[in-house]
Design a protein around this motif. Structure first.
Motif, short mmCIF file in Angstrom:
data_model
loop_
_atom_site.label_atom_id
_atom_site.label_comp_id
_atom_site.label_asym_id
_atom_site.label_seq_id
_atom_site.Cartn_x
_atom_site.Cartn_y
_atom_site.Cartn_z
N GLY A 53 13.48 50.00 34.84
CA GLY A 53 13.78 50.17 36.25
C GLY A 53 15.25 50.47 36.49
N PRO A 54 15.58 51.09 37.62
CA PRO A 54 16.96 51.51 37.89
C PRO A 54 17.96 50.37 37.97
CG PRO A 54 15.58 51.75 39.84
CD PRO A 54 14.66 51.48 38.69
N GLU A 55 17.49 49.17 38.37
CA GLU A 55 18.41 48.04 38.52
C GLU A 55 19.00 47.61 37.17
OE1 GLU A 55 18.71 43.82 40.96
OE2 GLU A 55 16.74 44.64 40.44
N SER A 56 18.30 47.94 36.10
CA SER A 56 18.76 47.54 34.78
C SER A 56 20.01 48.27 34.34
CB SER A 56 17.65 47.75 33.74
OG SER A 56 17.34 49.14 33.61
N VAL A 84 25.05 45.61 38.76
CA VAL A 84 24.78 45.03 40.07
C VAL A 84 23.86 43.82 39.95
CG1 VAL A 84 23.62 45.47 42.28
CG2 VAL A 84 25.22 47.15 41.35
N LYS A 85 22.94 43.84 38.99
CA LYS A 85 22.00 42.72 38.85
C LYS A 85 22.70 41.42 38.47
CE LYS A 85 20.78 43.60 33.99
NZ LYS A 85 19.65 43.88 33.07
N ASN A 124 23.63 46.66 49.38
CA ASN A 124 22.42 46.83 50.19
C ASN A 124 22.13 48.29 50.49
OD1 ASN A 124 21.93 44.13 50.14
ND2 ASN A 124 22.79 43.70 52.16
N HIS A 125 23.16 49.14 50.46
CA HIS A 125 22.91 50.58 50.58
C HIS A 125 22.12 51.07 49.37
CE1 HIS A 125 23.52 54.82 51.43
NE2 HIS A 125 23.99 54.97 50.20
N ALA A 126 22.51 50.61 48.18
CA ALA A 126 21.77 50.96 46.97
C ALA A 126 20.36 50.37 47.01
CB ALA A 126 22.52 50.47 45.73
N CYS A 184 18.08 48.55 43.56
CA CYS A 184 18.35 47.15 43.26
C CYS A 184 17.78 46.29 44.37
CB CYS A 184 19.87 46.90 43.10
SG CYS A 184 20.82 47.22 44.60
N HIS A 185 17.98 44.99 44.29
CA HIS A 185 17.50 44.09 45.33
C HIS A 185 18.58 43.88 46.39
CE1 HIS A 185 14.64 43.06 42.10
NE2 HIS A 185 13.82 42.74 43.09
N HIS A 186 18.14 43.60 47.62
CA HIS A 186 19.09 43.29 48.68
C HIS A 186 19.81 41.97 48.36
CE1 HIS A 186 16.90 46.32 51.02
NE2 HIS A 186 17.96 46.36 51.78
N LEU A 187 21.02 41.87 48.86
CA LEU A 187 21.83 40.68 48.61
C LEU A 187 22.25 40.06 49.93
CD1 LEU A 187 23.30 38.95 46.49
CD2 LEU A 187 25.26 40.48 46.72
#
Length: 329
Positions: A53-56, A89-90, A126-128, A134-137
């Motif tokens: 996944g992209p968040e990785s 980011v994660k 949160n834009h990403a 990714c997940h919202h923060l």
């Protein structure tokens, strides 16, 4: 096919297909060995993104670049980007962001930490997240001591204008009568203004929208008196930045012998004056470019000091009482 590098002028670029996706870009280097390393790193990231996944693989630098490309406000971004750099980011959680605010601003108030670190960092991530990368923060803000914000009044603006240059006086008048932020006012171009229609285009970079406020006659006159060649792309108020105008702003306040108030006090004055004139918060928010009417009400809805206001309920104004005479039988 795997990524291969090629030269375009002095700079090496890469292109190819990874996990069924076309990938291309610049290595931004003229050194072949380094270009090969960069291309290999990008290929590894693409495979990892495909599998996990992209968040990785998303880094803060990647997210910040996406945020900039979306033409969002870049104010306060550079120190934050330098702090996080290529941190995934994660790995960035709410506590880490709060700690970054303390490190970047060790001696400032909670309000400054919120404004210059918490808000922009959260906005970037949160834009990403809105792009499913990714997940919202959610981040808890620092406590802020409540301060009474004194608004500019029309009397204050008139005294300020009387001792200012035409463009500085018009700047204050524009912010007070339209509710424009200082950044929005300074970006106003002659091509955005129609004095005949009494309208101006305000690009609200903070909320990513535009509005065309009505220009009261006093403001039309103030803008019309600004000496300028009025080229479409020329700035109406002529200042390159808020810092350029600030010394002149303070000097005008001293000459006028009025209370020293900030640029934002003009926007504050717009909201306060509109609310006290009886305009509802929803309309004030729309006219002044606020996202949330609740923010307008809680921030600018100061109580009026006139203890006789209850007389309005029964129709009594300024000492005059409206009484219906009983019909004589």
């Amino acid at each position: 096919m795997p990524l291969k590098i090629y030269r375009r002028g002095e700079i090496w670029h890469y292109r190819g297909t990874v996990a069924g996706r076309r990938v291309r870009g610049s290595t931004q280097t003229s050194i072949k060995a380094r270009a090969l390393e960069i291309a290999a790193e990008r290929e590894t990231r693409e495979w990892k993104s495909s599998h996990h996944g992209p968040e990785s693989v998303l880094t803060f630098a990647d997210a910040a670049m996406l945020y900039r490309q979306a033409d969002r406000s870049t104010r306060f971004l550079e120190p934050i980007e330098d702090y996080w750099k290529d941190t995934p980011v994660k790995q960035i959680n709410a506590g880490a962001v709060r700690q970054s605010a303390i490190v970047l601003h060790p001696k400032t108030s909670g309000a400054t930490r919120n404004r210059q670190v918490i808000v922009p960092t959260q906005a970037i991530i949160n834009h990403a997240a809105g792009m499913d990368l990714c997940h919202h923060l959610k981040i808890e803000r620092f406590n802020v001591a409540t301060k009474s914000k004194e608004p500019v009044t029309w009397d204050w603006v008139q005294k300020f204008m009387a001792v200012s240059s035409p463009h500085l006086g018009a700047l204050a008048c524009f912010m007070f009568l339209t509710g424009a932020r200082i950044s929005e006012a300074l970006d106003l171009r002659w091509g955005d203004v129609s004095l005949a229609e009494r309208r101006a285009l305000i690009r609200q970079t903070k909320i990513g929208a535009e509005r065309r406020p009505h220009l009261p006659q006093a403001l039309v006159a103030a803008i019309a008196n600004i000496p300028s060649n009025r080229e479409t792309s020329a700035k109406v108020f002529q200042y390159s930045s808020r810092d350029t105008a600030k010394p002149l702003w303070r000097a005008a306040i001293r000459r006028a012998k009025i209370k020293p108030l900030t640029y934002h006090a003009c926007r504050h004055g717009f909201a306060t004056a509109m609310l006290h004139a009886g305009v509802d918060p929803i309309t004030v928010a729309k006219l002044g470019g606020w996202k949330d009417a609740k923010h307008v009400f809680t921030t600018y809805g100061h109580a009026m000091t006139d203890e006789t206001l209850a007389d309005r309920i029964t129709g009594q104004f300024s000492g005059q009482i409206i009484v219906k005479k009983a019909e004589l039988g």
